[in-house]
Design an enzyme around this catalytic site. Structure first.
Site, mmCIF file in Angstrom:
data_model
loop_
_atom_site.group_PDB
_atom_site.id
_atom_site.type_symbol
_atom_site.label_atom_id
_atom_site.label_comp_id
_atom_site.label_asym_id
_atom_site.label_seq_id
_atom_site.Cartn_x
_atom_site.Cartn_y
_atom_site.Cartn_z
ATOM 1 N N SER A 1 0.819 -1.207 0.000
ATOM 2 C CA SER A 1 0.000 0.000 0.000
ATOM 3 C C SER A 1 0.854 1.259 0.000
ATOM 4 C CB SER A 1 -0.957 -0.039 1.195
ATOM 5 O OG SER A 1 -1.886 1.004 1.150
ATOM 6 N N ASP B 1 -2.656 6.414 -3.497
ATOM 7 C CA ASP B 1 -1.481 5.784 -2.899
ATOM 8 C C ASP B 1 -1.000 4.648 -3.794
ATOM 9 O OD1 ASP B 1 -3.574 4.042 -2.375
ATOM 10 O OD2 ASP B 1 -2.799 3.418 -0.427
ATOM 11 N N ASP C 1 -1.159 1.428 -3.986
ATOM 12 C CA ASP C 1 -2.015 0.350 -4.490
ATOM 13 C C ASP C 1 -3.390 0.851 -4.921
ATOM 14 O OD1 ASP C 1 -3.028 0.764 -1.902
ATOM 15 O OD2 ASP C 1 -3.641 -1.326 -1.697
ATOM 16 N N ASP D 1 -5.998 2.397 -3.318
ATOM 17 C CA ASP D 1 -7.250 2.325 -2.558
ATOM 18 C C ASP D 1 -7.486 3.557 -1.692
ATOM 19 O OD1 ASP D 1 -5.400 1.865 -0.562
ATOM 20 O OD2 ASP D 1 -6.254 -0.044 0.107
#
Length: 444
Positions: free
Chosen positions: A103, A242, A244, A246
Site C-alpha cells: 500500500s 497511494d 495500491d 485504494d
C-alpha cells in the site's frame, strides 16, 4: 513463529524474514488447500495481481508456484490497483484473490493481502487456518500431471476495470482539467485512462514507476507536489492516490488539500439530500476529525465510529446496512458500486457531486470546519496495552479535563508498523501541539 497476518494481511521487508519467496510459496500452497477444504472443491481458482514494487515479480513467481503445485488455477492480472483485483476476483468467479502490495509503505516493503470470493476481506477464520498450516509440516496437496494448476495471463484485466469505473459514473468531463498523482504505483495507467475516456484534460505526475519510486515523496501521503502542479497549471481539481490505489486525497482549485473526512462530509450530505444515504448514517473511525461529526450532525446524519482500519469500517457498514464509510486517510467505501475501497472510484464520486450540485470542490468543502489536529508517530519495540503504560492513562485524563470538552486525545498502535500514534485535536493549536509532545514522550 509469531503471527503473520495483521490487520491488512502479511507485511514486511521483501526478501527478508518473514516475507521471503519461501513463505510466499508456502502461503500459496496453504491458501489453495484452505480454499479447497472450505468450499469442498478439489479444483480452485484464484486471481493474483500486484503493484509496481521491484519485489512484486519475485513474490508473485513464488506464490504462483505454490498455488499451481497444490492444484489451483491462477489468473494473473499483472499490475492493477487493489480494488481492481478485488473486482476481478468476483468477476472471474474465483474463490480467492491475492494482492501483492504494501500500500502506502516504502518500496522496500511488500505484502500479501487476501480477498474472499466476493472481493471483500478474507475471513479471519480462514486466515487463522492458513496460520496453523504454516506452523506445521507442509501437508497441502501436491498435484501431479494434469492435476497441476493452470497459469492464465489475463490481459483483459485493465480494460475490464476501466470499463467498470466508467459505467459506475458515466460523467461528461469535457472542459474539465484534472491533475492526477498516481504515486508511481498501481494506478499509473488506469487512472489517466479513466478520466481521459470521460473527456477530461488530464495532467499527470507520479506516473513513471521504476520499481523503487512508489510512494516516494508523491501520492496520497505526499500531496504537496500535486498541489504545486495544480496551482501552476490552473487545473480544476486534483486527485492523489497511494501505491495500491485504494486511497484518495483531493485538492480543490484553490490548492487546498481535502482528506477523507472532507470527502465523507461532502458525499454524505449530498447523498442524504437525495435520499440515497442508507440508514441515514456514515461509518468512520475514531481518527476522524471532530469537524466531520459537526458537519454530519448539522445535516441530521448519524455518525458511527470504529477502531482504525478499513476492514472494521466495512464490517460495521455491513452490520448496519450503511452505504457510505471510510477513513480520514482517504480509504472510502461506496459498497453500492464496489466491495472495497477504491481511490479512482471515490474521485469519480466526488466529481459526480460537483456535477450534480453545480459547485466546485472548494465550495462543497465549506460544509466542514476542521478542528486543529496533531498526529505524532512514536517508534516502539513492543506493544503492551496502552492502559498498562505507567502514567499514560492519568495524563490523558488530565489533558482532556483541561480541554473541557473542546478536544480529545487518542493513543493507539499501528496495525502494520512498529509505531504508536498519538493524536490530539481541539480548538487551541498551540495547546494541542504541546499536549501531543508530552503524551508521545510517555509512550516511548
Amino acid at each position: 513463529m509469531s503471527r503473520l497476518f495483521g490487520t491488512d494481511g502479511i507485511r514486511g521487508v521483501a526478501n527478508e524474514p518473514p516475507l521471503t519467496p519461501d513463505l510466499a510459496y508456502r502461503v500459496g500452497r496453504e491458501l489453495a488447500a484452505t480454499l479447497a477444504a472450505e468450499v469442498g472443491q478439489e479444483r480452485v481458482r484464484v486471481v493474483i495481481g500486484r503493484d509496481t514494487r521491484r519485489s512484486g515479480p519475485l513474490l508473485e513467481a513464488a506464490m504462483v508456484a505454490g498455488l499451481l503445485s497444490a492444484g489451483a488455477d491462477c489468473f494473473a492480472v499483472g499490475v492493477l490497483p487493489t480494488p481492481g483485483i478485488a473486482l476481478l476476483t468476483r468477476a472471474l468467479d474465483a474463490l480467492g484473490g491475492i494482492v501483492l502490495s504494501a500500500s502506502h509503505n516504502p518500496f522496500e516493503d511488500n505484502g500479501i493481502k487476501l480477498f474472499s470470493a466476493k472481493g471483500t476481506k478474507f475471513p479471519d477464520a480462514w486466515e487463522d487456518q492458513i496460520e496453523r498450516r504454516l506452523k506445521g509440516d507442509d501437508a497441502a496437496p501436491r498435484a501431479r500431471g494434469a492435476a497441476i494448476g493452470r497459469l492464465v495471463t489475463y490481459d483483459r484485466a485493465e480494460k475490464y476495470y476501466v470499463d467498470f469505473l466508467g459505467r459506475c459514473f458515466p460523467l461528461d468531463l469535457a472542459g474539465t482539467t484534472v491533475a492526477l498523482d498516481c504515486a508511481n504505483g498501481a494506478t499509473y495507467r488506469v487512472a489517466p485512462s479513466v478520466f481521459r475516456r470521460l473527456g477530461a484534460r488530464v495532467i499527470t505526475t507520479g506516473a513513471r514507476p521504476d520499481g523503487t519510486n512508489i510512494n516516494a515523496d508523491c501520492g496520497a501521503l505526499h500531496p504537496e507536489g500535486l498541489r504545486r502542479r495544480l496551482v501552476a497549471t490552473g487545473a480544476d481539481v486534483g486527485f492523489a492516490f497511494d501505491g495500491d490505489g485504494d486511497r484518495l486525497i483531493s485538492i480543490d482549485q484553490l490548492g487546498e488539500i481535502r482528506d477523507g473526512d472532507y470527502a465523507l462530509a461532502i458525499a454524505g450530505r449530498h447523498m442524504a439530500r437525495q435520499g440515497r444515504l442508507k440508514a441515514n448514517l456514515v461509518v468512520t473511525t475514531v481518527m476522524a476529525n471532530l469537524g466531520l461529526d459537526e458537519a454530519l450532525r448539522a445535516a441530521g446524519i448519524q455518525i458511527v465510529k470504529t477502531q482504525v482500519g478499513d476492514r472494521y469500517v466495512h464490517e460495521e457498514m455491513s452490520r448496519l446496512g450503511a452505504n457510505l464509510g471510510g477513513e480520514q486517510s482517504g480509504h472510502l467505501l461506496f459498497p453500492d458500486y464496489s466491495p472495497t475501497g477504491d481511490g479512482i472510484l471515490s474521485a469519480l464520486a466526488l466529481l459526480a457531486v460537483m456535477r450534480e450540485s453545480g459547485e466546485s470542490l472548494a465550495s462543497l468543502a465549506g460544509c466542514m470546519r476542521k478542528f486543529p489536529q496533531v498526529l505524532v508517530n512514536v517508534q516502539v519495540s513492543r506493544k503492551p496495552p496502552i492502559d498498562s503504560l505507567p502514567g499514560v492513562v492519568d495524563r490523558i485524563r488530565v489533558f482532556e479535563n483541561e480541554m473541557n470538552g473542546t478536544g480529545r486525545i487518542l493513543v493507539r498502535y499501528s496495525g502494520t508498523e512498529s509505531l504508536a500514534r498519538v493524536m490530539i485535536e481541539g480548538a487551541d493549536p498551540e495547546r494541542i501541539r504541546s499536549s501531543t509532545a508530552s503524551a508521545s514522550s510517555r509512550t516511548r
